[in-house]
Write an enzyme that holds these catalytic residues in place. Structure first.
Site, PDB file in Angstrom:
ATOM      1  N   GLY A  17       0.811  -1.066  -0.013  1.00  0.00           N
ATOM      2  CA  GLY A  17      -0.064  -0.006   0.070  1.00  0.00           C
ATOM      3  C   GLY A  17       0.789   1.275  -0.118  1.00  0.00           C
ATOM      4  N   SER A 115      -9.297   1.996  14.473  1.00  0.00           N
ATOM      5  CA  SER A 115     -10.017   2.372  15.738  1.00  0.00           C
ATOM      6  C   SER A 115     -11.457   2.013  15.601  1.00  0.00           C
ATOM      7  CB  SER A 115      -9.824   3.793  16.293  1.00  0.00           C
ATOM      8  OG  SER A 115     -10.444   4.730  15.390  1.00  0.00           O
ATOM      9  N   TYR A 143     -15.893  -3.129   7.336  1.00  0.00           N
ATOM     10  CA  TYR A 143     -14.771  -2.802   7.498  1.00  0.00           C
ATOM     11  C   TYR A 143     -14.262  -3.305   8.748  1.00  0.00           C
ATOM     12  CZ  TYR A 143     -10.410   0.304   7.090  1.00  0.00           C
ATOM     13  OH  TYR A 143      -9.277   0.655   7.382  1.00  0.00           O
ATOM     14  N   ASP A 276     -24.076  10.320  11.607  1.00  0.00           N
ATOM     15  CA  ASP A 276     -22.893  10.620  12.485  1.00  0.00           C
ATOM     16  C   ASP A 276     -21.817   9.597  12.788  1.00  0.00           C
ATOM     17  OD1 ASP A 276     -23.741  13.461  12.979  1.00  0.00           O
ATOM     18  OD2 ASP A 276     -24.813  12.673  14.766  1.00  0.00           O
TER      19      ASP A 276
END
Ligand code: GFB
Length: 317
Positions: A17, A115, A143, A276
């Site tokens: 990456g 996180s 994910y 949100d």
């Protein structure tokens, strides 16, 4: 931690990456720190979703150290609307890379998590021990599950094969070279673009997503790169290590900071039809602090630095 030997600066290090925000910072940092053989891998070099291509690439490079910064990434909207690709591409990339790295005997490997692997309603700041203790935030659960699978894979290679592989859990990352796509990007590049372009065109309204109440912690990609090398030099444990800066800001406050940096003086309004996401995800960085690392780039400086890069490299002239 005892018995850890810092990386040999003559080692061949593969950064998967290597053209992304984090990977490119890691490549720069390793070269600045005296590593002579840093090999990058990005989609033009090898398709990491292809097991045979990944195996052949690692067999040719023969790295002894791998930093896995390869992933399909995006902001809240991209995660929320393309969960299939965020799950399957990331599972493929990390599985292929780990399989190939094990086959060629890679001694040290650092996997980058996120996180968002922690439960939506975690204690704040979030300790590494919060992993797998509650429900995930739904906008990025696909994910997060892929990243959790990566963490478990790292632990498993350690337990079953004795590999000295580790995981780092960075908070939201930003910096020069980020993706500034207006829809797919993370919040900081999105706001930099929107406020810069509004100031440049003389617009008097900028729309920001959500309610502005969520809080986020931001680590500059150069700080994250430095933390990655610090961990490879000083840490060899099965538990992931959080990488953060120890403070967070509300999205509403962030918007005012970016607006001011961009010279925008018009109205800020909120599109509450947009999600949100997680209310708060401030990381507990006690483990990393105890290992002797601390961040060096203040958010206000990092925002100006990233805004300058956007102005010079991406913004319409
Ligand atoms: O950065 P962001 O997309 O990621 O959004 P997450 C953070 C917050 O900023 C959310 C708000 O509350 C958004 O609603 N926001 C306001 C905006 N305006 C914008 C905008 O124009 N664009 C974006 N993108 N957000 C991601 C996860 O979550 O964090 C990933 O989806 C990954 O899986 C990444 O973990 C680090 O922090 O909500």
């Amino acid at each position: 931690m005892t018995g850890i030997v810092p990386l040999d600066r003559s080692a061949t290090v593969l950064v998967a990456g290597s053209t992304g925000l984090v990977g490119s910072a890691v490549v720069r940092h390793l070269r600045e720190r005296g590593f002579g053989t840093v090999v990058g891998a990005h989609s033009a070099d090898v398709d990491l979703t292809d097991p045979a291509a990944t195996a052949a690439f690692l067999d040719a490079v023969r790295p002894s150290v791998v930093v896995d910064a390869a992933a399909r990434v995006g902001g809240i909207h991209a995660n929320n609307t393309e969960p299939v690709e965020f799950l399957t591409d990331n599972l493929r990339i990390q599985t292929n890379l780990f399989t190939a790295a094990h086959a060629v005997g890679v001694d040290r490997l650092l996997f980058l998590g996120s996180s968002c692997v922690y439960p939506k309603h975690s204690p704040q700041p979030i300790p590494e021990s919060a992993l797998l203790t509650g429900e995930l935030e739904q906008t990025n659960d696909a994910y997060a599950i892929a990243k959790i699978a990566g963490l478990i894979a790292i632990r498993s290679y350690r337990r079953q094969y004795g590999r000295k592989w580790i995981s780092a859990m960075p908070t939201n990352v930003y910096g020069p070279g980020d993706n500034f796509d207006p829809v797919r990007s993370h919040v900081l590049p999105a706001l930099i673009r929107r406020f810069h372009d509004a100031a440049a065109s003389g617009a008097d309204e900028v729309v920001v997503w959500g309610t502005g109440t969520p809080r986020r912690e931001f680590v500059h990609a150069d700080d994250l790169a430095s933390a990655c090398l610090h961990l490879l030099d000083h840490y060899d444990g099965a538990e992931p290590v959080n990488v953060g800066v120890g403070a967070d800001v509300s999205i509403a406050h962030l918007a005012t900071v970016v607006a001011e940096a961009a010279g925008y003086t018009g109205r800020i309004t909120w599109d509450t039809s947009k999600p949100d996401g997680t209310p708060r995800k401030l990381l507990d960085t006690a483990r990393l602090t105890a290992l002797g690392w601390k961040p060096g780039i203040a958010l206000a400086y990092g925002i100006r630095d990233t805004l300058r890069w956007y102005t010079e490299s991406v913004a319409p002239s």
